[in-house]
Design an enzyme around this catalytic site. Sequence first.
Site, PDB file in Angstrom:
ATOM      1  N   ASP A 106       0.847  -1.195   0.000  1.00  0.00           N
ATOM      2  CA  ASP A 106       0.000   0.000   0.000  1.00  0.00           C
ATOM      3  C   ASP A 106       0.880   1.242   0.000  1.00  0.00           C
ATOM      4  OD1 ASP A 106      -2.079  -1.780   0.389  1.00  0.00           O
ATOM      5  OD2 ASP A 106      -2.116  -1.475   2.568  1.00  0.00           O
TER       6      ASP A 106
HETATM    7  N1  URA Z   1      -1.072  -5.936   3.818  1.00  0.00           N
HETATM    8  C1  URA Z   1      -1.544  -4.679   3.873  1.00  0.00           C
HETATM    9  O1  URA Z   1      -2.546  -4.416   4.500  1.00  0.00           O
HETATM   10  N2  URA Z   1      -0.859  -3.728   3.230  1.00  0.00           N
HETATM   11  C2  URA Z   1       0.274  -3.959   2.544  1.00  0.00           C
HETATM   12  O2  URA Z   1       0.843  -3.038   1.977  1.00  0.00           O
HETATM   13  C3  URA Z   1       0.745  -5.284   2.505  1.00  0.00           C
HETATM   14  C4  URA Z   1       0.054  -6.261   3.151  1.00  0.00           C
END
Ligand code: URA
Length: 240
Positions: A106
């Site tokens: 993310d």
């Molecule tokens: N899980 C998440 O919630 N975000 C990420 O970036 C990776 C795994």
Amino acid sequence: MPAQRLDKWIANTCGLSRKEVKDFVRDGRVCVNGETVHNAGMQIDPDSDVLCMDGKTYAAQQHIYIMLHKPLGVVSASRDRTQKTVLDLVPAQLFRKGLFPAGRLDKDTSGFVLLTDDGDFAHCILSPKNHIQKTYLASISEPLSEAALKALAVGITLRDGTKLLPAEVRVCTQDRLTVQIKICEGKYHQIRRMLAAVGCPVQTLTRTHMGALALDPALQPGDCRLLTETEKEKITQRSN
Ligand code: URA
């Protein structure tokens, strides 16, 4: 990789002198993309052109594997019209066509992103069937209870019905506000949704490992470097 003279590329790849390469070309023994060539000084694109000499194909394209320390605020896409992407962080000398992030983080997650142009390798390490763990360190706003830890370890079902595979969870601090989680799948916002589902919203999240390979602590956020062959193999191995 920048465009190169044909004779220079063949000489370097096949261990021949430029004179020998010129003779091969003169004798009609070299093809580029299926066409016999007559100009040893022509420019070729080593990333995409296919060379053939005396019927033997030379794999000009060698895949590339880059470890990036993704900083916060950068998107894990190959292209974005408005936002900075992980590919914008790759210096020109490492950049090549077809590079993409093998698995996304993310925008507000930092840590280890693998960039490659090798679709088969990416598929292999991302497929849950191959059980390659990705390790995350999360700080959470409520202490993780033993009951929640056990539920995550068995595999929870999210409110929208998404069933998650068992996760390996370890509480890292006495206040139970820092946890390490290992998962083999990469569902949308998976760690944040898992932890929210057990009443422990994530405050910060970072990916520390892919398989048995740790993010190089010498890489500052935004830095990247090529992986060695041994490091690439470690990604496919079980983490400790
Ligand atoms: N899980 C998440 O919630 N975000 C990420 O970036 C990776 C795994």
